[in-house]
Every structure is written in structure tokens, then in C-alpha cells.
Design a protein around this motif. Structure first.
Motif, short mmCIF file in Angstrom:
data_model
loop_
_atom_site.label_atom_id
_atom_site.label_comp_id
_atom_site.label_asym_id
_atom_site.label_seq_id
_atom_site.Cartn_x
_atom_site.Cartn_y
_atom_site.Cartn_z
N ASP A 134 0.86 -1.18 0.00
CA ASP A 134 0.00 0.00 0.00
C ASP A 134 0.90 1.23 0.00
O ASP A 134 1.63 1.46 0.96
N LEU A 139 2.32 -4.60 2.92
CA LEU A 139 1.16 -4.98 3.72
C LEU A 139 1.26 -6.42 4.16
O LEU A 139 0.97 -6.76 5.30
N ARG B 128 -8.52 2.12 4.10
CA ARG B 128 -7.42 2.44 3.18
C ARG B 128 -7.87 3.41 2.09
O ARG B 128 -7.16 4.35 1.75
N SER B 159 -3.78 -3.43 10.54
CA SER B 159 -2.70 -3.05 9.62
C SER B 159 -3.15 -1.95 8.67
O SER B 159 -2.41 -1.00 8.42
N VAL B 163 -1.06 1.46 8.47
CA VAL B 163 -0.39 1.87 7.24
C VAL B 163 -0.96 3.20 6.75
O VAL B 163 -0.23 4.10 6.34
N HIS B 197 3.83 -2.88 11.32
CA HIS B 197 3.26 -1.60 10.90
C HIS B 197 3.20 -0.62 12.06
O HIS B 197 3.44 0.57 11.89
#
Lengths: 183, 925
Positions: A134, A139, B128, B159, B163, B197
Motif C-alpha cells: 500500500d 502490507l 485504506r 494493519s 499503514v 506496521h
């Protein structure tokens, strides 16, 4: 296109490329803005492709450098898989991402990994790329988890099994198998 | 469910080019996208269309603003569908369309609904997507959900949030920083990648805090301290086996190196904090982690041999791995280590040699260049044999790297010039492109210039090369011509070689043997090369009187050439060299014909351009070209932009700075006859920072002269300085007498320029002394709005600091790779030993450094690093003393309980007097 993050420390992927045996795009992802235009991208792909074309990367992943980028790559049939990173990046991290991508595609395409199959299932390839990296940040690298995420997406809301394709069913089964083996 | 494009027909043989996207057209696909608006959505068909859209985007097609907006709005309708596969495709295309802010609002509520869905996959993806397309304003609304998501029990959701946090940190750091607690919790997660992460975000946050724009420096320092503690705590707590993923472990290694960089070596114990941790990672089970740790260790600043050893050992194991990636990683790292610690890598030489035949040519090239760096004098011949086999099957770009490595090897071991030069001349004749051939020719030229013994052989190699090329051109067309190099480039290359032969050939013991090669060019080549050959012949004629009659005969033949330029040149030379007579050629004529052009070419270019733009009746006057070199090209500025070439390349050529000086000084006629620079010092500042005029001095040492180069910068925009000189008072430097001054005509604002003062001293004598300096100049006021200076100026002076010429200025830092061998190969009779008391010192380190800087020699084999708390230490130094005398020094230090330091100094050199001179330096220092 997400802007490239100048993380000094976090492992970063610059791009993932899936090209055919003539160097044409099957699917590509750029996470760095080093190649701002499509022609810059095509030129980069061309130089990578021509540099690696004659090497044998069919059993083990191979590696080289192009324009201060590390390129790890692996070929199967008429498909060329590439993962690239900056010249300070840990080569083995790039190789792990490549292996994750490669194996996940193999799972999703039920071992029939070639250009035609990849194009016919382009949606899966694109989802697969989406699940691996990503915006340059890794990821997931475990191929069975990646493939699982791509293939099982209709299970959650209880869609009847009959509506799943064979590929999904297989991938699901395979995923369950690997999970049970890992336990 | 969407598996739209799968066709399970097996008869694909007759349609090799079949693609489901064959003949796809943007317009048609955009039409198809109307199905998104259907009241009864066909999920499968919609997915198909999205895949086609994504395919177009991926192939580099771009949508116009209107098209993109239309597609985007249509796509938002698809949130009505409950089909999961379709939803995934919708997420993908929204990300790829990168909608504008006002469009984002349309999907926000749908995405927020998905963020709270009970389906994990929806939550993760919605986070995301939303974080990718949103701007800061929306973020406050969803912050609550993001914090929840970070600690979500599903690792994919956690995650995704983490992220996204890493990305958002770039745009809205203040919000992400508020998530500390949740991130801390996630670091302890049992899911491997969540931990990775979280760790990445945690550290990014730390970096965010250091942003100097937001914090004042004091606060900054404090936080940095705290952060270091935090990282060290983190490292300590996480090293106990709770880090689950190799990726997280790699990250931790990078943080640790960062902490080490910021703390430095503990001065008391000499230990590095956390070195043990790095070392323990060398035993991790994942190769990725082992390599990361080994790489981190090799990159520690001032790493010692002891610290390096375990890392080198694991890298050595990797060299024989079956995986190319692993071998490449290891050899690339070792290649870098070899630049600074060649001795540490020699253990790997055997493994390295077997890599020369590696299938992967990148690996083989790296192995070769590493070997060239670590090899000692005795292994050169064997190595060259192996390389010869290797060269024929690698690409030109690799060959160039190897050629450059061989050049530096040859400069390192001048005694080996014969085999290395042979090697270069052999590969010169093999097939290859222009860049590669040019790299070889350049290398031979440099070797001829720097290694006097190599001159004759090297020149003959060049002669034979141009001869052979001709031969192949006529017959088999291998070599240069096979690679289809444009003929003008070949001519250029030949002309350069001929020019060089003309300069160097007449100085050799038997100049006559080159004539044949040169005259053959007149017969066989094209006009450009013929003209060059005529000039070269004339040079021989002018400089070697015994050859003159024969040269004249040859030149006369050229009068019948069918090219104007060739005939003109021949006529000119015949007339000016005194046709027919054997009388010595006039010195002025020589100067006129062959003297180097003492005007920088760039200046001529600018002046000529100006001349062209302002048409005038007057002829161009060469004396109107300014002779000053504009600014120092190489010394202050590093080449911007790209790092050295791939493959770790070579260390930057050590001669580049001195080359620039050499060129600069030889362009000044007053200094042209001083010979070759022996050593140029680093610039010594003669002014405080931020004063009106910034001046520093570079000391250039010649055999009989010393030239001070004053680099001046005028920092006042309202002033123009003219006739700038430095008045040097050398009353405290009795052995020097001033012989010349090169004033600086004008010094405009912020344009560095140089003025020079030259001194004479006795030949080969390391004279020392102190020099006082005053800057003298004429100031003119400048109107900053127009940039014009007034006509009248005022004389003024500006006091500069003093500087000294010291003994170290006469010693070049030249390392040897195997000190013991070098020491033993020197005549023991030249050895001089004495003992010195250095008085009380803080530590041995200080004493060692003081002696090293006094002598200005190169420490060898890392012996300048003193282990902590040691009471005795041996340090090995190597250098070249003025007059090109090799000197080796062995220093043994001892320290007693009262911190009194004693030193035994043993010196060997090619000349007993130099051994004694070194003792004098130490005795008087």
C-alpha cells in the motif's frame, strides 16, 4: 498515484511490475513519483526488461541494478515478475515481496501462470497487488494469506457457495489447508 | 460472483496473440460504464467493466477531467450492490481515479458506513480508500474510528489503519500523533505484521517530532533525548523474542543503527550501545534479518575490525548461497566495505574468486571489483588471468566498471604496470562500444601520465591500437567498427590519441619508432585524422632535431593531400619550422605552434558568442578573452544529483580534486613551468564565518615552489572589488622567497574567484614557516538596482589570519594494503628508531591522533583505532615524502599510571635521509 514517501527507515517498495514476454504491461504499480509520466514509466520498464531478458530467472529469483534501483525478478512461462527498490534497500526484503507476489499469483491462477490466464483474471491480479503493498509500504508477504484475501472476498456475507468460481473454491480450500498445516 | 473474464476453453493454440482486451477502446468502455446506472445492477457485468477501466488506466491511458468525473459518479452508485467482489473492485477504482475534494464528499458516507461494517474486509478496505483520498478536514470526523481500528482484533483491519497512519503522517502529522496509546498497544500485537506496521508508525511519529519548523531547537534536543531513551527502551523490550515478523526485526535494526549514529561511541569504554543487539541479530533464523544486521554493522561510522568480523563472517557464508539474491546482497555489501576496510574482506577472497564465474554478471562484476580492491601485489597476476576469461562475456557497462577498477589498482601498485597495461591493451582490441573503448584509452593515458616507467610501453600500445583498428577496418571489421560507432567519434578518439602521442612521444628515449605509426595514419585515414597526424608529425620534428630531415620529407608529401586542412597544416609547419634546414627551431615558433592554449575554452566560447551576436567590422581579438578561470569546478562543490553508478561502483577517483587544481594552475602561464603538483592541502580558512570577505587558502606544494591559492568570496552586494591581491609577509618563513603574484581582476558579489602568490624554495626541501596575509583591493560601489559599478574606486586593505606551511604538507597520504609485506620489502638499513616522551596525555587516542596529524600520513589497517583502556598501542602509517620517496612508520605507544605517554618511532623509507627527516619532524613537533 500516491506520492512517494521519503521514509529513511521503513522498508519501501518502489514498484511492482508484471510484464509479458515482449516487455508489454500486464499490470504495473508505481509507488514512487520518480517516474512522473507514462513515457518515463515505459522507458523504465523497457530498460529493465531488456537488461533482464536474456537471464534465466525461472528457478530462483534473480537480481540486478538499473539506474540505482535494485531489481529482483522471476520469470515463469511468458510472464516476467519484477519488484524494485532503492539502492539502499535490503535486497532480501524485496525478494520476499517478489516471492509473495509470485506465489500468490500461482495460487490464484491455479498453477496455470501465463499471460493469457493473467489477463483473463486481471481483476485478481490487481486485487493481489493491492493486498501486497500500500503506497510503497509492505502490507503482507505471505502468499497464502494474500491469495486468501483476494479469493475469499465473497464468503463473508454468506454468498452461496454455488456462486463462487472454481478458482475461489480451490484457493479457499488451499488456504484452509495451509493454515491447518501451519498450526 | 465476479469471475467475468474467465474462459475455460482449452483450444488456445491457434490464437497465440489472444487477449481478452484485444481491440479495447476507451470510448466504448466509457459507454459500457452506463450499466452502473441501471436500476437492476448486474454485479458480474459491472465488475467486468471496472476491470476494463482499470486495464486502460494501467496501460497508461488517461481520462479527461470530465470522463473521470463521470466514471466516478457512476461508480458511487455501485455502493448499493451487496456483492462483495464488486465492492472490492469499486474500492480499487476509486483509489485509481484519485477524485477531487468535492467528489470525495459523495462517497464519504458510503465509505464511513463500510468502516463500521461487521465485515472485516469492508472495514480494512474502506479505511485504506478513505485515508488515501481524503484531505485533513475529513480526518477529524473519522479519527475516532481509525483509533478503534488500530486496536481491532482483526489484524488486517489494524494493519490497514496503521499503514494509512504512516501515509497520513506526511500530510496531517498533528492528528496522527494523537494516536500514541493505540499504536503502543498495537506494537504488542500478536499478529506479526500488525507489530511491524505499528513499529513503523511509532518511529515515523518520532521523526515527525523532530521537524525543526515546528519545534525550537532546545525543545527539540530534549525530545530527541527522550526519544532516544524511548527507542532504547523499545529495543530492549523487543529484543527478548517478542518481535514476531522478520520485517519488524529489520525495522528495529534500522532504528538501532539510528540510535547508535546519534549517540556515538562511549568514550569511556569504547563500546557502542546496542552493538550487542546487532550482533545477536546475526544469529536470527531469517536471512533477511541476518543480512540487515550485517549491513548495519558494516555501515557503522568508524567501525573497527573487531566489530566488523562477525558481520563479514555471515556475509561470507551468503557468498556461497544457492540464491542469487543472497549472493548479490552479500557481495555488494562486501564491495562497499572493501573501499574502507580492504583488509577485513581479504578472508572472503577465495569465495569471491569463485563468484567470477557466476551466472549473474552483476554478481561477477561486483566480485571482480571487490577483489581488485582487496588484492595485494602478489595476487595481481593470477587475478588478471581470471578476469581475461571473464571479460569476453559481460556487457559493456560492467566492463567499464572493471576497467576503472584496474586503473586504480595500477595506480596503487605501480610496479605491476606491465601486466595491467598489457591487459588493457589486449581488451582494447577486443569488441566493444565507444564508451568502453574510451574508458580503456583514458585509463592508459592516465597510467602513462602517472607512472613514468609505463610511458614507452603504453605509447606503443596506443600506436598499435590505431594501427590495428585500421587493419580490422579494411579486413574483418571487428573491433571498433563492428559496434557501428559513428565514424566521427572514432576520428575524435584517434585525434586525441595522436595529440597525446605528439606530447609524450618526443620525450621518450627513441622517438623515431612512433613515426611509422603516425605516418600510416596520413596514408590511410580520413581527413580529420590525417590533419591530426600532420600536427603530431610536426611536433616530433620541432622537438627532436635528429628526426627533422625525415619529418620534412613526410610533411612535404602531405602537401599533395586532397584535403585543404591537411595541406594547410603541412604548409604552415614546413614554413614555420624552417624548411629543409637542420637548424634548431626557434623557441618562439615552438611556443606559437605547440604551446598550450592558456585560455579556458569556456571563456573563449562565451566571448565568441558575444562577438557573433554583435556584428562588427573589427576582427576577433583573442586577447579580449578573460583568462581567469570562473570558479573552482570540482573542489568546493560535489557533483550534484545522482549517486555513483550502480553496482556500488568505484570510490570516487582520488585524483579528481588534484586534477582540478592541476588544470587550474597549469592554465596560469606564470606557474606553468613549476612542474607537477606534489600535494595540495585542504582549504584553510583565513576569515571568520560571515565576515565581509570570505577567504581560504589552498597550499600547493611543487618540487621547488609553493603556490598559495586564495579562494576569495565577496559577500557584500553593494561592492565590486578590483585588482585583488594578497600581500604576504614571509618574515617568519625564511626559506621562502616570493617569485610571483597573480592578481584577481575583479571580484563581484557572491562569485568565488582566486588570486595566487608563488614562493620559491630549495628543491625537495620540506621548508616550513609562518605567513601573514593582508587582502588588498580597490572597492567600487555598486548600485544594486542596476547592477552597475561606479567608475571611481577606493583602495582598501583587509587583515586575514596567518597560516603555516608545516612538515605534513610535504607528505602524501598513500596507504598500503599489506603493511607487513611493504615494511619487510624495504631495506632494513634505512630504518631509524628512536624513542620520544610525549608528556602527560588524556588518553592514548589523543596521543595517537596528535602524531598522525603531525606527520600527515595515512594510517593503515585500521591501526588508528585505539581499543579503549589499553595501555599500549601500535599504529602503522604510510605515505610518500616529497621527491616521491615512500615512507613507512611504525609507532608504538605506551602509557604509564601517571598518564605519561612514551612513543617508539621506527621509520623505513627508500632514502635514509627521509627516515631521518621524519624523526626531525617528530622531534621538533
Amino acid at each position: 498515484m500516491a506520492t512517494f514517501l521519503s521514509h529513511e527507515t521503513c522498508p519501501t517498495i518502489k514498484n511492482i511490475l508484471l510484464l509479458d514476454s515482449e516487455g508489454k504491461r500486464v499490470a504495473v504499480k508505481y509507488y514512487s513519483d520518480e517516474w512522473p509520466t507514462n513515457s518515463a514509466k515505459l522507458a523504465f520498464e523497457k530498460s529493465i526488461f531488456s537488461k533482464t531478458q536474456k537471464t534465466n530467472a525461472r528457478t530462483e529469483a534473480e537480481i540486478t541494478m538499473v539506474e540505482n534501483n535494485i531489481i529482483v525478478y522471476k520469470f515463469i512461462q511468458d510472464l516476467h515478475f519484477f519488484v524494485t527498490g532503492g539502492d539502499e534497500e535490503n535486497e532480501l526484503i524485496l525478494a520476499t515481496v517478489l516471492q509473495g507476489f509470485f506465489d500468490a499469483v500461482t495460487l490464484l491462477l491455479r498453477n496455470n501462470v501465463d499471460q493469457r490466464e493473467a489477463l483473463e483474471n486481471l481483476d485478481m491480479i490487481l486485487l493481489c497487488l493491492d493486498e501486497i503493498v500500500d503506497g510503497g509500504i509492505i502490507l503482507e508477504t505471505d502468499s497464502s494469506i494474500i491469495a486468501g484475501k483476494v479469493a475469499t472476498h465473497s464468503i463473508d456475507d454468506g454468498a452461496p457457495l454455488s456462486e463462487q468460481t472454481i478458482s475461489q473454491a480451490l484457493a479457499t480450500a488451499r488456504e484452509h489447508l495451509t493454515r491447518s498445516l501451519l498450526k | 460472483m465476479a469471475q467475468p473474464l474467465v474462459k475455460k476453453d482449452d483450444d488456445r493454440d491457434d490464437e497465440a496473440d489472444y487477449s481478452p482486451f484485444l481491440g479495447i477502446e476507451k470510448g466504448a468502455v466509457l459507454q459500457e460504464a452506463r450499466v452502473f446506472n441501471d436500476p437492476q445492477l448486474d454485479a458480474r457485468r459491472c465488475s467486468q467493466v471496472i476491470t476494463k477501466l482499470l486495464y486502460l488506466l494501467n496501460q497508461g491511458d488517461s481520462f479527461t477531467k470530465v470522463e473521470a468525473t463521470e466514471v466516478f459518479f457512476a461508480v458511487t452508485k455501485l455502493f448499493q450492490s451487496r456483492d462483495n467482489g464488486l465492492r472490492r473492485m469499486v474500492y480499487l477504482i476509486i483509489k485509481d481515479l484519485s477524485p477531487s475534494a468535492d467528489e470525495v464528499i459523495i462517497v464519504t458516507s458510503s465509505l464511513m458506513k463500510d468502516m463500521n461494517s461487521r465485515t472485516d474486509m469492508y472495514r480494512a478496505n474502506a479505511i485504506r480508500v478513505l485515508c488515501r483520498i481524503t484531505d485533513g478536514t475529513l480526518l477529524t470526523q473519522i479519527e475516532r474510528y481509525l483509533k478503534q481500528a488500530i486496536v481491532d482484533k482483526n489484524p488486517v483491519v489494524a494493519s490497514a489503519a496503521l499503514v494509512s497512519g504512516i501515509h497520513l503522517l506526511q500530510t496531517t502529522p498533528e492528528i496522527v500523533k494523537r494516536w500514541s496509546n493505540e499504536v503502543q498497544e498495537a506494537v504488542q500485537s500478536r499478529a506479526a505484521l500488525v507489530q511491524f506496521h505499528a513499529l513503523a508508525l511509532l518511529h515515523q511519529k518520532g521523526l515527525g517530532l523532530f521537524d525543526p519548523d515546528q519545534q525550537n531547537i532546545l525543545l527539540n534536543l530534549q525530545i530527541r533525548q527522550n526519544d532516544r531513551l524511548a527507542v532504547s527502551k523499545l529495543v530492549t523490550s523487543l529484543t527478548k523474542g517478542t518481535v514476531r515478523s522478520p520485517l519488524a526485526q529489520c525495522l528495529l535494526i534500522r532504528y538501532t543503527s539510528q540510535v547508535i549514529r546519534e549517540t556515538g561511541v562511549n568514550s569511556q569504554t569504547g563500546d557502542r550501545p546496542f552493538y550487542d543487539y546487532l550482533e545477536s541479530c546475526l544469529r536470527h533464523k531469517a536471512e533477511m534479518v541476518i543480512f540487515e544486521a550485517a549491513k548495519a554493522i558494516t555501515e557503522l561510522s568508524n567501525v573497527t575490525t573487531r566489530e566488523l568480523t562477525p558481520a563479514i563472517t555471515v556475509l561470507q557464508l551468503f557468498l556461497s548461497s544457492s540464491k542469487p539474491v543472497l549472493r548479490f546482497a552479500a557481495v555488494r555489501t562486501l564491495n562497499k566495505v572493501a573501499m574502507t576496510h580492504p583488509m577485513a574482506v581479504t578472508n572472503c577472497n577465495i569465495d569471491m574468486e569463485s563468484l567470477i564465474s557466476d551466472q549473474n554478471r552483476s554478481i561477477a562484476t561486483l566480485a571482480i571489483t571487490t577483489l581488485l580492491k582487496t588484492g595485494n601485489e602478489s595476487s595481481v597476476d593470477r587475478l588478471m588471468k581470471q578476469i581475461t576469461n571473464f571479460m569476453s562475456d559481460i556487457a559493456d557497462e560492467f566492463k567499464i566498471v572493471v576497467v576503472e577498477a584496474i586503473r586504480s589498482l595500477c595506480l596503487k601498485f605501480p610496479l605491476k604496470y606491465r601486466s595491467l597495461m598489457n591487459f588493457l591493451s589486449n581488451i582494447l582490441r577486443e569488441e566493444g562500444g565507444f564508451e568502453y573503448k574510451k574508458a580503456i584509452v583514458d585509463s592508459i593515458v592516465i597510467l602513462i601520465r602517472d607512472i613514468p616507467d609505463a610511458k614507452e610501453g603504453g605509447l606503443l600500445h596506443l600506436c598499435e591500437f590505431i594501427e590495428d583498428c585500421e587493419f580490422t577496418y579494411l579486413s574483418t571489421q571487428v573491433s571498433f567498427y563492428l559496434s557501428r560507432i559513428p565514424s566521427y567519434l572514432v576520428a575524435l578518439c584517434f585525434s586525441q590519441i595522436l595529440h597525446f602521442i605528439g606530447n609524450e612521444g618526443p620525450k621518450t628515449s627513441d622517438p623515431s619508432k612512433y613515426i611509422r605509426y603516425i605516418y600510416n595514419r596520413v596514408i590511410l585515414e580520413n581527413a580529420t585524422v590525417r590533419a591530426s597526424a600532420v600536427s603530431t608529425l610536426a611536433k616530433f620534428g620541432a622537438l627532436v632535431d635528429s628526426l627533422k630531415p625525415r619529418i620534412f620529407i613526410l610533411l612535404r608529401r602531405c602537401l599533395f593531400d586532397n584535403d585543404d586542412e591537411v595541406r594547410d597544416r603541412a604548409t604552415l609547419y614546413l614554413n614555420s619550422l624552417g624548411d629543409g634546414s637542420v637548424a634548431e627551431t626557434d623557441k618562439d615558433v615552438k611556443e606559437f605552434l605547440f604551446g598550450s592554449l592558456d585560455i579556458p575554452l569556456t571563456n573563449i566560447e562565451t566571448t565568441l558568442r558575444n562577438y557573433e551576436q554583435n556584428p562588427t567590422e573589427e576582427p576577433f581579438d583573442i586577447y579580449s578573452v578573460p583568462r581567469e578561470v570562473k570558479s573552482l569546478p570540482l573542489v568546493e562543490k560535489k557533483a550534484p544529483g545522482k549517486k555513483p553508478t550502480a553496482l556500488g561502483g568505484l570510490p570516487p577517483a582520488p585524483t579528481s580534486a588534484s586534477d582540478a587544481y592541476e588544470r587550474l594552475l597549469s592554465s596560469i602561464p606564470e606557474f606553468a613551468n613549476f612542474g607537477k603538483i606534489f600535494k595540495s592541502s585542504v582549504p584553510v580558512e583565513l576569515t571568520e564565518a560571515e565576515t565581509e570577505y570570505a577567504v581560504n587558502v589552498v597550499k600547493h606544494i611543487f618540487d621547488q615552489h609553493v603556490v598559495f591559492q586564495y579562494n576569495c568570496t565577496n559577500t557584500i552586494p553593494e561592492q565590486l572589488l578590483e585588482n585583488v591581491t594578497v600581500i604576504v609577509d614571509a618574515s617568519e618563513a625564511e626559506e621562502f622567497s616570493e617569485v610571483g603574484v597573480k592578481p584577481l581582476k575583479s571580484l563581484p558579489y557572491d562569485t568565488p574567484a582566486q588570486t595566487f602568490v608563488a614562493f620559491e624554495k630549495a628543491e625537495g626541501v620540506p621548508a616550513v614557516g609562518k605567513f601573514s596575509n593582508t587582502l588588498r583591493f580597490t572597492v567600487k560601489e555598486v548600485d544594486t538596482s542596476t547592477g552597475e559599478a561606479e567608475d571611481d574606486g577606493v583602495e582598501d586593505e583587509y587583515q586575514l589570519e596567518d597560516f603555516e606551511v608545516v612538515a605534513a604538507d610535504y607528505i602524501l597520504k598513500v596507504g598500503v594494503s599489506n603493511f607487513r609485506n611493504a615494511w619487510e620489502s624495504m631495506d632494513p638499513d634505512t630504518e631509524r628508531i628512536d624513542e620520544y616522551g610525549l608528556g602527560p596525555r588524556e588518553s592514548l587516542v589523543e596521543a595517537v591522533n596528535a602524531v598522525i596529524s603531525l606527520l600527515g600520513m595515512q594510517p593503515c589497517e585500521g591501526s588508528e583505532m585505539v581499543p579503549s583502556n589499553s595501555r599500549s598501542h601500535t599504529c602503522l602509517l604510510s605515505g610518500v615524502y616529497i621527491g616521491n620517496v615512500k615512507v613507512l612508520v611504525r609507532l608504538s605507544f605506551g602509557m604509564d599510571a601517571t598518564k605519561e605517554v612514551a612513543m617508539k618511532l621506527a621509520v623505513r623509507s627508500d632514502d635514509v635521509n627521509v627516515s631521518e627527516a621524519i624523526h626531525e619532524i617528530v622531534a621538533s613537533g
